[in-house]
Design a protein around this motif. Sequence first.
Motif, PDB file in Angstrom:
ATOM      1  N   LEU A   1       1.041  -1.956   0.525  1.00 39.71           N
ATOM      2  CA  LEU A   1      -0.059  -2.866   0.840  1.00 39.71           C
ATOM      3  C   LEU A   1      -1.046  -2.982  -0.317  1.00 39.71           C
ATOM      4  O   LEU A   1      -1.558  -4.073  -0.606  1.00 39.71           O
ATOM      5  CB  LEU A   1      -0.782  -2.383   2.105  1.00 39.71           C
ATOM      6  CG  LEU A   1       0.045  -2.440   3.403  1.00 39.71           C
ATOM      7  CD1 LEU A   1      -0.677  -1.674   4.507  1.00 39.71           C
ATOM      8  CD2 LEU A   1       0.287  -3.884   3.820  1.00 39.71           C
ATOM      9  N   LEU A   2      -1.327  -1.866  -0.986  1.00 36.09           N
ATOM     10  CA  LEU A   2      -2.270  -1.892  -2.108  1.00 36.09           C
ATOM     11  C   LEU A   2      -1.723  -2.703  -3.275  1.00 36.09           C
ATOM     12  O   LEU A   2      -2.447  -3.496  -3.885  1.00 36.09           O
ATOM     13  CB  LEU A   2      -2.580  -0.461  -2.556  1.00 36.09           C
ATOM     14  CG  LEU A   2      -3.444   0.361  -1.593  1.00 36.09           C
ATOM     15  CD1 LEU A   2      -3.431   1.830  -1.988  1.00 36.09           C
ATOM     16  CD2 LEU A   2      -4.873  -0.166  -1.555  1.00 36.09           C
ATOM     17  N   ILE A   3      -0.459  -2.507  -3.593  1.00 34.13           N
ATOM     18  CA  ILE A   3       0.156  -3.272  -4.691  1.00 34.13           C
ATOM     19  C   ILE A   3       0.145  -4.755  -4.352  1.00 34.13           C
ATOM     20  O   ILE A   3      -0.187  -5.604  -5.197  1.00 34.13           O
ATOM     21  CB  ILE A   3       1.580  -2.766  -4.963  1.00 34.13           C
ATOM     22  CG1 ILE A   3       1.528  -1.356  -5.560  1.00 34.13           C
ATOM     23  CG2 ILE A   3       2.323  -3.713  -5.903  1.00 34.13           C
ATOM     24  CD1 ILE A   3       2.889  -0.698  -5.721  1.00 34.13           C
ATOM     25  N   ASP A   4       0.476  -5.086  -3.105  1.00 32.25           N
ATOM     26  CA  ASP A   4       0.483  -6.497  -2.690  1.00 32.25           C
ATOM     27  C   ASP A   4      -0.911  -7.108  -2.769  1.00 32.25           C
ATOM     28  O   ASP A   4      -1.054  -8.315  -2.990  1.00 32.25           O
ATOM     29  CB  ASP A   4       1.012  -6.620  -1.261  1.00 32.25           C
ATOM     30  CG  ASP A   4       2.511  -6.348  -1.169  1.00 32.25           C
ATOM     31  OD1 ASP A   4       3.167  -6.297  -2.237  1.00 32.25           O
ATOM     32  OD2 ASP A   4       3.012  -6.186  -0.042  1.00 32.25           O
ATOM     33  N   ALA A   5      -1.959  -6.277  -2.580  1.00 34.66           N
ATOM     34  CA  ALA A   5      -3.340  -6.772  -2.618  1.00 34.66           C
ATOM     35  C   ALA A   5      -3.909  -6.808  -4.032  1.00 34.66           C
ATOM     36  O   ALA A   5      -5.074  -7.173  -4.226  1.00 34.66           O
ATOM     37  CB  ALA A   5      -4.225  -5.903  -1.725  1.00 34.66           C
ATOM     38  N   GLY A   6      -3.110  -6.400  -5.029  1.00 31.00           N
ATOM     39  CA  GLY A   6      -3.556  -6.468  -6.413  1.00 31.00           C
ATOM     40  C   GLY A   6      -4.200  -5.218  -6.948  1.00 31.00           C
ATOM     41  O   GLY A   6      -4.742  -5.224  -8.059  1.00 31.00           O
ATOM     42  N   HIS A   7      -4.143  -4.113  -6.198  1.00 37.12           N
ATOM     43  CA  HIS A   7      -4.684  -2.847  -6.685  1.00 37.12           C
ATOM     44  C   HIS A   7      -3.619  -2.102  -7.494  1.00 37.12           C
ATOM     45  O   HIS A   7      -2.423  -2.357  -7.369  1.00 37.12           O
ATOM     46  CB  HIS A   7      -5.139  -1.971  -5.514  1.00 37.12           C
ATOM     47  CG  HIS A   7      -6.240  -2.567  -4.696  1.00 37.12           C
ATOM     48  ND1 HIS A   7      -7.527  -2.711  -5.167  1.00 37.12           N
ATOM     49  CD2 HIS A   7      -6.238  -3.079  -3.436  1.00 37.12           C
ATOM     50  CE1 HIS A   7      -8.283  -3.268  -4.233  1.00 37.12           C
ATOM     51  NE2 HIS A   7      -7.523  -3.503  -3.172  1.00 37.12           N
ATOM     52  N   GLU A   8      -4.066  -1.152  -8.296  1.00 39.04           N
ATOM     53  CA  GLU A   8      -3.155  -0.286  -9.037  1.00 39.04           C
ATOM     54  C   GLU A   8      -3.085   1.068  -8.346  1.00 39.04           C
ATOM     55  O   GLU A   8      -4.123   1.666  -8.070  1.00 39.04           O
ATOM     56  CB  GLU A   8      -3.640  -0.076 -10.474  1.00 39.04           C
ATOM     57  CG  GLU A   8      -3.445  -1.245 -11.400  1.00 39.04           C
ATOM     58  CD  GLU A   8      -3.811  -0.857 -12.825  1.00 39.04           C
ATOM     59  OE1 GLU A   8      -2.890  -0.718 -13.649  1.00 39.04           O
ATOM     60  OE2 GLU A   8      -5.013  -0.679 -13.091  1.00 39.04           O
ATOM     61  N   VAL A   9      -1.884   1.536  -8.082  1.00 35.96           N
ATOM     62  CA  VAL A   9      -1.699   2.888  -7.542  1.00 35.96           C
ATOM     63  C   VAL A   9      -1.392   3.812  -8.707  1.00 35.96           C
ATOM     64  O   VAL A   9      -0.523   3.521  -9.543  1.00 35.96           O
ATOM     65  CB  VAL A   9      -0.554   2.916  -6.509  1.00 35.96           C
ATOM     66  CG1 VAL A   9      -0.286   4.348  -6.058  1.00 35.96           C
ATOM     67  CG2 VAL A   9      -0.904   2.040  -5.314  1.00 35.96           C
ATOM     68  N   VAL A  10      -2.144   4.915  -8.791  1.00 32.70           N
ATOM     69  CA  VAL A  10      -1.985   5.863  -9.894  1.00 32.70           C
ATOM     70  C   VAL A  10      -1.670   7.249  -9.336  1.00 32.70           C
ATOM     71  O   VAL A  10      -1.899   7.541  -8.162  1.00 32.70           O
ATOM     72  CB  VAL A  10      -3.242   5.914 -10.781  1.00 32.70           C
ATOM     73  CG1 VAL A  10      -3.499   4.555 -11.429  1.00 32.70           C
ATOM     74  CG2 VAL A  10      -4.467   6.364  -9.986  1.00 32.70           C
ATOM     75  N   GLU A  11      -1.138   8.106 -10.199  1.00 36.14           N
ATOM     76  CA  GLU A  11      -0.795   9.491  -9.842  1.00 36.14           C
ATOM     77  C   GLU A  11       0.037   9.577  -8.571  1.00 36.14           C
ATOM     78  O   GLU A  11      -0.279  10.348  -7.643  1.00 36.14           O
ATOM     79  CB  GLU A  11      -2.070  10.333  -9.710  1.00 36.14           C
ATOM     80  CG  GLU A  11      -2.909  10.395 -10.976  1.00 36.14           C
ATOM     81  CD  GLU A  11      -4.151  11.271 -10.817  1.00 36.14           C
ATOM     82  OE1 GLU A  11      -4.140  12.146  -9.925  1.00 36.14           O
ATOM     83  OE2 GLU A  11      -5.111  11.077 -11.577  1.00 36.14           O
ATOM     84  N   PRO A  12       1.121   8.818  -8.466  1.00 42.58           N
ATOM     85  CA  PRO A  12       1.936   8.864  -7.246  1.00 42.58           C
ATOM     86  C   PRO A  12       2.658  10.200  -7.106  1.00 42.58           C
ATOM     87  O   PRO A  12       2.940  10.874  -8.106  1.00 42.58           O
ATOM     88  CB  PRO A  12       2.939   7.727  -7.455  1.00 42.58           C
ATOM     89  CG  PRO A  12       3.092   7.660  -8.939  1.00 42.58           C
ATOM     90  CD  PRO A  12       1.715   7.930  -9.489  1.00 42.58           C
ATOM     91  N   SER A  13       2.973  10.572  -5.877  1.00 40.73           N
ATOM     92  CA  SER A  13       3.805  11.754  -5.651  1.00 40.73           C
ATOM     93  C   SER A  13       5.238  11.422  -6.066  1.00 40.73           C
ATOM     94  O   SER A  13       5.600  10.251  -6.241  1.00 40.73           O
ATOM     95  CB  SER A  13       3.771  12.149  -4.172  1.00 40.73           C
ATOM     96  OG  SER A  13       4.340  11.121  -3.375  1.00 40.73           O
ATOM     97  N   ASP A  14       6.056  12.440  -6.200  1.00 39.73           N
ATOM     98  CA  ASP A  14       7.441  12.208  -6.630  1.00 39.73           C
ATOM     99  C   ASP A  14       8.214  11.308  -5.664  1.00 39.73           C
ATOM    100  O   ASP A  14       8.923  10.390  -6.114  1.00 39.73           O
ATOM    101  CB  ASP A  14       8.162  13.549  -6.812  1.00 39.73           C
ATOM    102  CG  ASP A  14       7.662  14.327  -8.015  1.00 39.73           C
ATOM    103  OD1 ASP A  14       7.046  13.696  -8.902  1.00 39.73           O
ATOM    104  OD2 ASP A  14       7.881  15.554  -8.079  1.00 39.73           O
ATOM    105  N   PRO A  15       8.120  11.515  -4.323  1.00 41.84           N
ATOM    106  CA  PRO A  15       8.841  10.612  -3.420  1.00 41.84           C
ATOM    107  C   PRO A  15       8.396   9.158  -3.547  1.00 41.84           C
ATOM    108  O   PRO A  15       9.220   8.242  -3.476  1.00 41.84           O
ATOM    109  CB  PRO A  15       8.517  11.172  -2.029  1.00 41.84           C
ATOM    110  CG  PRO A  15       8.204  12.607  -2.261  1.00 41.84           C
ATOM    111  CD  PRO A  15       7.498  12.638  -3.582  1.00 41.84           C
TER     112      PRO A  15
END
Length: 449
Positions: free
Chosen positions: A16-30
């Motif tokens: 949902l965040l990516i679709d809304a134009g936000h950047e997701v950082v420091e993701p977990s391995d999964p």
Amino acid sequence: MRVKVRGVYATAATRLLIDAGHEVVEPSDPIRDRFGASFGEGDPDVRLRSSDDYLGVYAVGEGASGVAESLAVGTDSFVFDAVPVGAVRDATVEETAGSGAFVGFDNGRGFLPYSNTEGRVEEGDEPRVTVVDEKPPWSDGSPVVAEGERVGNGMVTLVRNGSGVRVKGGTEEDATQLSRTVSTLGVEPPSGWGVIYSRDALDAGMDELSAAVEDAVEKTGSEGTEDEAVWLWLGREGRCGYDEARGEETATVPGHHRLKATSNAAAGGVDIAESLVDSPDPSDTFPFGVVARRFGPNEGDQTEILHGKPDGRFPSLGRGEVVKADGDTGEVTVERRITSSGEYDALGVEREDGDIARTRFEEGAWAYPTVYESSDGEAKGTYVNVCTPLELYPDTVVYVDLHIDVVKVDGEVRVVDEDELAEAVGKGRVDEELAEKARDVAGKVAEDL
């Protein structure tokens, strides 16, 4: 906006965040495995995590409310303001209890354990406090505060105008040992600040301990603005929306997030089912009957009615006994014995000790009726609450009340509290789309009664 995401909603929230134009950082391995190279760089502006009961999400950082709005899927999701961990407030002690005191401040209320004070406090005292643990408004607790202005992290806390060194839950010898260790690291806490170590500090390595002390010391000189913090309540429709978002990235059974919030055993069952089922459709109907028969609610169980309000309050209407449960229809009937006197709101009839309130809940319904009877079985009236879609957990019924209701007394049917709904819309607590749905539900209920 750069966002760090953790918890059971991580996959859906990332989508949902990516679709809304936000950047997701420091993701977990999964999450990195599921999304590939869809991630940004740099420190997060906002940190996001699930609530401990999995009924919602906590967002903290500059821009938290905007991020939460991007995640408010479904008409039954609500964003509530929170007081962030680390916030300092001038408080007043409103009430004392066995293990601590309840304090009020300009935009909230907190619980001050006596273990977080230098001594016992009394009603009317005006301590300066720091929020050390945030609680969602729908939980049975308040944000936890500690006396004094505090900065730090999970390992080291510094208290302005405090004195000495101590280890929480530890001995004087523990404190002496840590003081000697820290003195060899060259990162002494500044003058005028007392030091409180957690017990984890006793087992920490030198590098980890040094980093924790440096972090705490750095914060003593920070005069930055306070973080913004919000809670996002996800209703039944919101959870279904998260199922569909998650289903875009990985196998997701119907009711995935609803089951995660049901119990630890149910959460484990979800993981097993998703490893065995080929291409499940998360938009299929949630199998309430199967889940209820295994985990509840079932006849003879006790259940609590959590009556949420659009302003963020979640008072309990009390507990009752499940006297009927039909997993096939998703209907559960709960009886409560009235133990007070007065008058039933809107019904305009006398409330007497010994009356019985018989309430019928249906999973996913937008309203529920309560029939009030005297101790000898005489009907006193029917009150129908209009609310967000009901969720029937093993020992709790949860929803957010939408103010407008329908009552029936002596054959007369009335729609009540329309003005309260209009006021909530005017204050921005209920959007017009949801308000229109509530009015429509109330109208249909009135016709059926």
